[in-house]
Enzyme design. Sequence first.
Site, mmCIF file in Angstrom:
data_model
loop_
_atom_site.group_PDB
_atom_site.id
_atom_site.type_symbol
_atom_site.label_atom_id
_atom_site.label_comp_id
_atom_site.label_asym_id
_atom_site.label_seq_id
_atom_site.Cartn_x
_atom_site.Cartn_y
_atom_site.Cartn_z
ATOM 1 N N ASN A 147 1.233 -1.388 0.009
ATOM 2 C CA ASN A 147 -0.192 0.081 0.011
ATOM 3 C C ASN A 147 0.587 1.054 -0.038
ATOM 4 O O ASN A 147 0.383 2.420 0.693
ATOM 5 C CB ASN A 147 -1.469 0.203 0.907
ATOM 6 C CG ASN A 147 -0.686 -0.575 2.817
ATOM 7 O OD1 ASN A 147 0.663 0.116 2.412
ATOM 8 N ND2 ASN A 147 -1.349 -0.740 3.586
ATOM 9 N N ARG A 285 3.038 8.294 11.362
ATOM 10 C CA ARG A 285 2.175 8.054 12.203
ATOM 11 C C ARG A 285 2.234 9.238 13.462
ATOM 12 O O ARG A 285 3.159 10.120 12.904
ATOM 13 C CB ARG A 285 3.404 6.971 13.425
ATOM 14 C CG ARG A 285 3.740 6.021 12.594
ATOM 15 C CD ARG A 285 2.324 4.841 13.102
ATOM 16 N NE ARG A 285 2.154 4.023 12.420
ATOM 17 C CZ ARG A 285 1.878 3.004 11.044
ATOM 18 N NH1 ARG A 285 0.777 3.879 10.317
ATOM 19 N NH2 ARG A 285 1.736 1.637 10.917
ATOM 20 N N GLN A 314 -5.638 5.363 18.713
ATOM 21 C CA GLN A 314 -6.285 5.171 17.684
ATOM 22 C C GLN A 314 -7.182 4.272 17.881
ATOM 23 O O GLN A 314 -6.463 3.302 19.017
ATOM 24 C CB GLN A 314 -5.762 4.640 16.359
ATOM 25 C CG GLN A 314 -5.354 6.076 15.013
ATOM 26 C CD GLN A 314 -4.712 5.868 13.657
ATOM 27 O OE1 GLN A 314 -4.487 5.945 13.216
ATOM 28 N NE2 GLN A 314 -3.940 4.051 13.576
ATOM 29 N N HIS A 333 -7.733 6.802 9.645
ATOM 30 C CA HIS A 333 -6.524 5.720 9.006
ATOM 31 C C HIS A 333 -6.865 5.466 7.564
ATOM 32 O O HIS A 333 -7.068 4.166 8.095
ATOM 33 C CB HIS A 333 -6.113 4.745 10.107
ATOM 34 C CG HIS A 333 -4.424 4.645 10.135
ATOM 35 N ND1 HIS A 333 -3.548 3.688 10.584
ATOM 36 C CD2 HIS A 333 -3.954 4.548 8.789
ATOM 37 C CE1 HIS A 333 -2.563 4.017 10.397
ATOM 38 N NE2 HIS A 333 -2.684 3.829 9.217
HETATM 39 P P1 NDP Z 1 10.741 2.815 3.996
HETATM 40 O O1 NDP Z 1 11.073 2.065 5.186
HETATM 41 O O2 NDP Z 1 10.476 2.431 2.910
HETATM 42 O O3 NDP Z 1 11.278 3.964 4.194
HETATM 43 C C1 NDP Z 1 11.041 5.007 5.243
HETATM 44 C C2 NDP Z 1 12.361 6.071 5.595
HETATM 45 O O4 NDP Z 1 12.486 6.504 6.863
HETATM 46 C C3 NDP Z 1 13.634 5.295 5.249
HETATM 47 O O5 NDP Z 1 14.424 5.977 3.991
HETATM 48 C C4 NDP Z 1 14.316 5.483 5.994
HETATM 49 O O6 NDP Z 1 15.749 5.500 6.295
HETATM 50 C C5 NDP Z 1 13.728 6.707 6.550
HETATM 51 N N1 NDP Z 1 14.193 7.501 8.171
HETATM 52 C C6 NDP Z 1 14.264 6.688 9.835
HETATM 53 N N2 NDP Z 1 14.247 7.903 10.082
HETATM 54 C C7 NDP Z 1 14.633 8.710 10.065
HETATM 55 C C8 NDP Z 1 14.590 9.799 10.390
HETATM 56 N N3 NDP Z 1 15.102 9.945 11.920
HETATM 57 N N4 NDP Z 1 14.663 10.844 9.458
HETATM 58 C C9 NDP Z 1 15.178 11.227 8.753
HETATM 59 N N5 NDP Z 1 14.089 9.203 7.721
HETATM 60 C C10 NDP Z 1 14.322 8.636 9.110
HETATM 61 O O7 NDP Z 1 8.460 2.860 4.795
HETATM 62 P P2 NDP Z 1 7.812 3.712 3.591
HETATM 63 O O8 NDP Z 1 7.820 4.603 2.873
HETATM 64 O O9 NDP Z 1 6.866 2.528 3.107
HETATM 65 O O10 NDP Z 1 6.662 3.573 4.977
HETATM 66 C C11 NDP Z 1 7.019 4.717 5.981
HETATM 67 C C12 NDP Z 1 6.262 4.726 7.083
HETATM 68 O O11 NDP Z 1 4.319 5.050 6.651
HETATM 69 C C13 NDP Z 1 5.608 3.366 8.083
HETATM 70 O O12 NDP Z 1 6.917 3.052 8.888
HETATM 71 C C14 NDP Z 1 4.713 3.574 7.969
HETATM 72 O O13 NDP Z 1 4.259 4.228 9.777
HETATM 73 C C15 NDP Z 1 3.850 5.109 7.001
HETATM 74 N N6 NDP Z 1 3.086 3.721 6.443
HETATM 75 C C16 NDP Z 1 1.606 4.336 6.404
HETATM 76 C C17 NDP Z 1 0.280 3.815 6.388
HETATM 77 C C18 NDP Z 1 -0.955 4.658 5.982
HETATM 78 O O14 NDP Z 1 -2.142 4.333 5.630
HETATM 79 N N7 NDP Z 1 -1.177 5.540 6.587
HETATM 80 C C19 NDP Z 1 1.000 2.781 5.570
HETATM 81 C C20 NDP Z 1 2.095 2.824 5.230
HETATM 82 C C21 NDP Z 1 2.982 2.948 5.816
HETATM 83 P P3 NDP Z 1 16.575 4.221 6.236
HETATM 84 O O15 NDP Z 1 15.800 3.337 6.080
HETATM 85 O O16 NDP Z 1 17.911 4.872 5.147
HETATM 86 O O17 NDP Z 1 17.684 4.719 7.430
#
Ligand code: NDP
Length: 399
Positions: A147, A285, A314, A333
């Site tokens: 998603n 989140r 939530q 959500h």
């Molecule tokens: P990914 O794992 O693909 O991407 C998350 C990114 O966040 C990574 O590139 C990671 O860096 C980066 N990151 C982590 N900590 C930090 C920080 N402190 N500052 C800057 N960047 C940071 O996840 P997705 O993109 O798939 O999803 C992201 C979030 O979205 C999920 O964790 C979830 O909480 C939320 N989500 C919400 C949904 C909804 O329905 N609203 C559905 C799906 C997800 P790196 O890994 O390079 O260290």
Amino acid sequence: MAMILCVLYDDPVEGYPPAYPRDQIPEIERYPDGQTTPAPEAIDFTPGELLGSVSGELGLRKFCEQAGHELVVTSDKDGEDSEFERCLPEAEVVISQPFWPAYLTAERIATAPKLKLAITAGIGSDHVDLDAAAKAGITVAEVTYSNSLSVSEHVVMMILALVRNYIPSYQQVIAGGWNIADCVERSYDLEGMQVGTVAAGRIGSAVLRRLKPFDVGLHYTDRHRLPDEVESELGATFHESAAEMVPAMDVVTINAPLHPETEHLFDHEMLGRMKRGAYLVNTARGKICDRDAVVRALESGQLAGYAGDVWFPQPAPKDHAWRTMPYHGMTPHISGTSLSAQARYAAGTREILECYFAERPIREKYLIVEGGALAGAGAHSYSVHGTVGGGGVEEAPEE
Ligand code: NDP
């Protein structure tokens, strides 16, 4: 025979839909990283049906029962008397969704001696205490990428809705009005604005990609830089930190996971660093933003708008301040559970179950915890000590 305990959100208030507005959804075979979409041996549902609610059962009943397993589906997930807690001691598999999370805390895991597999139908396993799951030898898996693009579309929609003042203009129509000036006194073009994402993972980079044709300035901050060719293809500027990026942004979108580094990252101080009149969209989140600081920033005009679909806690209580604060575009959500997304994560859940029961390896990219340690996607994105402990943070009543 195994008990499969599946927690899903309630059916629509007026009952399970007898029909849908569209006859089919597009077939998508691959995600942008080349990974194939879920490929179970078969599915027992029609893509485009409501699968994420209790009566939809993720399309799993026939498959589970033909294999001799018991499928229990419930939305009753909180409290000692909940059906979830009552069934947990007998469950071998638990399935839950982030939109209506069945929190698998260490305490609950301790009451589940038969539990072997926890599946997140969707993405984001921060409702599971990964440390406790690893210690109990439970495999945790989610349907990676199912998603991500759905959420990125929601982000783009919310940015446009805020900047163009869509929601108050829509309400004007519903109320029978026609005051153009009321609608446009807060309406701008996105073109030419500076837009920055906090994190450029699957969702954040998809947001950048979708916004490129709007002729905006694109920016991002992340723990790791995007590959040079992606950065230059998007024309995106990298910033070392959110604090360094936000002062020049007209729009900020948050796409990072919730962990100690990001919890309350957008507090009074960070919001104060933003340009006056900036917009903030958070579909990651709820806890990444300080609830009351957001309300104050909207009331003072520091923020011109706030939108997102993630709340704390939530489900959000009826008196949650984000329901009534000015200039917001919140939804429940929902961004990752469109009918299109449901078809993918229901098929992905079936694929994981087929592998588990046939004792075949689960796709590496779906694994979060296996064999007592982080694995697969989990080893990249999660930390056993950095999670919210199976929802302890999200369940706490006060911020
Ligand atoms: P990914 O794992 O693909 O991407 C998350 C990114 O966040 C990574 O590139 C990671 O860096 C980066 N990151 C982590 N900590 C930090 C920080 N402190 N500052 C800057 N960047 C940071 O996840 P997705 O993109 O798939 O999803 C992201 C979030 O979205 C999920 O964790 C979830 O909480 C939320 N989500 C919400 C949904 C909804 O329905 N609203 C559905 C799906 C997800 P790196 O890994 O390079 O260290």
